[in-house]
Design a protein around this motif. Structure first.
Motif, PDB file in Angstrom:
ATOM      1  N   ARG A 211       0.832  -1.201   0.000  1.00 13.10           N
ATOM      2  CA  ARG A 211       0.000   0.000   0.000  1.00 13.10           C
ATOM      3  C   ARG A 211       0.866   1.251   0.000  1.00 13.10           C
ATOM      4  N   ARG A 212       0.460   2.233  -0.789  1.00 12.23           N
ATOM      5  CA  ARG A 212       1.175   3.501  -0.838  1.00 12.23           C
ATOM      6  C   ARG A 212       0.210   4.685  -0.798  1.00 12.23           C
ATOM      7  N   ASP A 213      -1.002   4.494  -0.272  1.00  9.41           N
ATOM      8  CA  ASP A 213      -1.949   5.596  -0.190  1.00  9.41           C
ATOM      9  C   ASP A 213      -1.544   6.547   0.929  1.00  9.41           C
ATOM     10  N   LEU A 214      -2.051   7.750   0.868  1.00 11.75           N
ATOM     11  CA  LEU A 214      -1.624   8.803   1.783  1.00 11.75           C
ATOM     12  C   LEU A 214      -1.896   8.482   3.240  1.00 11.75           C
ATOM     13  N   ALA A 215      -3.001   7.815   3.533  1.00 12.10           N
ATOM     14  CA  ALA A 215      -3.333   7.531   4.929  1.00 12.10           C
ATOM     15  C   ALA A 215      -2.255   6.681   5.588  1.00 12.10           C
ATOM     16  N   VAL A 216      -1.752   5.681   4.860  1.00 13.92           N
ATOM     17  CA  VAL A 216      -0.699   4.827   5.403  1.00 13.92           C
ATOM     18  C   VAL A 216       0.615   5.575   5.499  1.00 13.92           C
ATOM     19  N   LYS A 217       0.978   6.273   4.439  1.00 12.59           N
ATOM     20  CA  LYS A 217       2.271   6.969   4.409  1.00 12.59           C
ATOM     21  C   LYS A 217       2.329   8.072   5.466  1.00 12.59           C
ATOM     22  N   ARG A 218       1.244   8.803   5.608  1.00  9.35           N
ATOM     23  CA  ARG A 218       1.242   9.866   6.611  1.00  9.35           C
ATOM     24  C   ARG A 218       1.288   9.308   8.026  1.00  9.35           C
ATOM     25  N   SER A 219       0.567   8.222   8.264  1.00  8.80           N
ATOM     26  CA  SER A 219       0.628   7.600   9.592  1.00  8.80           C
ATOM     27  C   SER A 219       2.065   7.194   9.915  1.00  8.80           C
ATOM     28  N   PHE A 220       2.710   6.573   8.957  1.00  9.29           N
ATOM     29  CA  PHE A 220       4.098   6.138   9.130  1.00  9.29           C
ATOM     30  C   PHE A 220       5.009   7.328   9.403  1.00  9.29           C
ATOM     31  N   SER A 221       4.880   8.353   8.581  1.00 12.12           N
ATOM     32  CA  SER A 221       5.764   9.520   8.691  1.00 12.12           C
ATOM     33  C   SER A 221       5.531  10.291   9.987  1.00 12.12           C
ATOM     34  N   MET A 222       4.277  10.558  10.315  1.00 10.34           N
ATOM     35  CA  MET A 222       3.974  11.342  11.512  1.00 10.34           C
ATOM     36  C   MET A 222       4.452  10.641  12.773  1.00 10.34           C
ATOM     37  N   ALA A 223       4.218   9.338  12.850  1.00 13.19           N
ATOM     38  CA  ALA A 223       4.622   8.605  14.050  1.00 13.19           C
ATOM     39  C   ALA A 223       6.140   8.585  14.198  1.00 13.19           C
ATOM     40  N   LEU A 224       6.856   8.485  13.081  1.00 11.74           N
ATOM     41  CA  LEU A 224       8.319   8.494  13.155  1.00 11.74           C
ATOM     42  C   LEU A 224       8.844   9.863  13.577  1.00 11.74           C
TER      43      LEU A 224
END
Length: 466
Positions: A211-224
């Motif tokens: 998956r590369r949709d924004l919801a997944v990518k943003r969750s990953f980025s924000m948490a990091l």
């Protein structure tokens, strides 16, 4: 003394139930803050992806919150059933503090939780955001009172003993006791780290699935980003907490370090070893000269009292403390390394395509909870043999029960907890497997990375009616 006497079984029971309990409040405290950030970003930008993420993580929050409430009720039962001596002697203080928690934090959370979860169509956007803020605030207020009570047990002050009971004479000193600010900060940051790692692991799982949709990518980025900010701060707070513990609970520090002799002119640090309470030594220790002084006193030749300077009956059980503390610190170092690796990968734009890093992030998902539990074990076992440090012994806090009675209730708790909360955790994991963005489609779609077009693991988000 029998191996499993009533007091030991009561301690094991409380350790089991509170360990099962703490993972849920820690998750809900951290996720409540994350939800507030997501809704604030949605209000500020109008980007529906943030709202999409909010809907998903609010479900995880609601389950964790509910299980935290249910498991917390058991604590009150145990105080009355297994620790009647503690309740009778310390009740005028700890009972009041826990009542404050219910009347402020719990009422605040409960009052706005329904609006937060079900009020999207009933109140305006700003009204809903206010409800989210109130729930997040309530979790912090709850943390405040619980840590005030527990910190009083670690570093008691502001009380007098009258007619066999602890009576408050200065509530300001009772609440803001010497260890309270450090322990409150340490626990609050730990809760946010717990939630951040759950978000990171969930997102990493879906990135690995293609998956590369924004919801997944943003969750990953924000948490990091959250981890990169909070983990170093947590280390600084932990260091200050250690200095405070050395001042007010020196036996705990000696047990944590497996230090038996008071070393003059500089204290070595035992990196690894096996403390032996009977032989009063740490076997097979790997020592680093002066490092103990540098860490625990911030000086080259600082002196740390050894366990032999305390009466045997007042010594905490070093074999447990020695390793739980090192587990906590070791996991903290891994967290820092992961955060720095994420920062390095961002510079090359590779954070969403580096599979070894995503696997690492996935495996690190439980480490926030493991570090939290290791820290609590260190704190609570290190207070022994006292329930209230230097004031009330654990042996004097227990109820007049026999081992069979306590053992029966312990077995019942184990069975019920694994059944009820095991199902709850299973459902949380099942929801996380679906991932953010699985129920509603964002108005913003991301194009597939060219390198992923022929990747059999890549699957664009299925269109779902809104």
């Amino acid at each position: 003394m029998p191996i499993f006497d009533a007091i030991l079984l009561a301690r094991i029971q409380f350790a089991f139930t509170i360990s099962a309990h703490i993972i849920f409040p820690a998750t809900s405290i951290g996720l409540a803050g994350f939800l507030a950030v997501l809704e604030a970003m949605w209000l500020r930008t109008g980007d529906a992806v943030y709202k999409q993420m909010y809907f998903f993580w609010s479900k995880i929050f609601a389950i964790a919150f509910g299980m935290g409430v249910v498991s917390g009720v058991v604590m009150a039962y145990e105080f009355g059933a297994n620790w009647a001596g503690f309740s009778r002697i310390a009740g005028p203080i700890t009972g009041v503090l826990l009542t404050y928690e219910v009347m402020t934090a719990f009422f605040l959370e409960a009052g706005f939780l329904g609006v937060m979860l079900f009020g999207w169509e009933k109140v305006g956007a700003r009204g809903h955001f206010f409800a989210t803020l109130m729930v997040a605030t309530g979790t912090l207020v709850s943390t405040f009172w619980i840590l005030a009570s527990n910190s009083f047990m670690q570093t008691p002050q502001g009380f007098a003993m009258e007619n066999g009971q602890l009576v408050p004479i200065d509530w300001w000193k009772v609440i803001f006791n010497p260890s309270f600010p450090y322990r409150l900060a340490h626990m609050t940051i730990a809760a946010y780290i717990v939630a951040a790692f759950l978000v990171v692991a969930c997102s990493a799982y879906h990135l690995l699935a293609g998956r590369r949709d924004l919801a997944v990518k943003r969750s990953f980025s924000m948490a990091l980003w959250i981890l990169l900010m909070l983990v170093p701060i947590q280390m600084i707070v932990g260091d200050a907490h250690g200095l405070n513990t050395r001042q007010y609970q020196p036996a705990k520090i000696a047990a944590i370090e497996g230090l038996w002799e008071t070393e003059r002119g500089g204290t070595s640090l035992n990196l690894v070893g096996f403390p032996d309470m009977q032989e009063e030594q740490t076997k097979h220790a790997v020592k680093v000269p002066h490092l103990g002084s540098l860490i625990l006193t911030h000086s080259w030749d600082g002196e740390i009292r050894g366990l032999k300077s305390f009466p045997p009956q007042d010594r905490p059980y070093s074999p447990i403390l020695f390793w739980t503390f090192r587990i906590m610190v070791g996991l903290g170092l891994l967290m820092l390394l992961l955060s720095l690796a994420a920062l390095a990968l961002r510079r090359g734009g590779r954070i969403y395509e580096t599979r070894w890093f995503q696997r690492w992030a996935l495996y690190m998902g439980p480490t926030g909870l493991l570090a939290l539990l290791a820290g609590w074990v260190t704190t609570e076992v290190g207070r022994q043999p006292w329930t209230i440090y230097g004031v009330l012994r654990t042996a004097d806090s227990a109820s007049p029960l026999d081992a069979q009675q306590v053992g029966t209730s312990l077995l019942t708790f184990v069975v019920v907890y694994f059944l009820v909360f095991g199902l709850g955790i299973y459902y949380i994991l099942k929801l996380m497997k679906k991932g953010p963005g699985s129920e509603t489609q964002s108005s913003v779609q991301t194009a597939a990375h060219p390198a992923l077009v022929n990747n059999p693991l890549y699957r664009p988000e299925d269109p779902i009616d809104r």
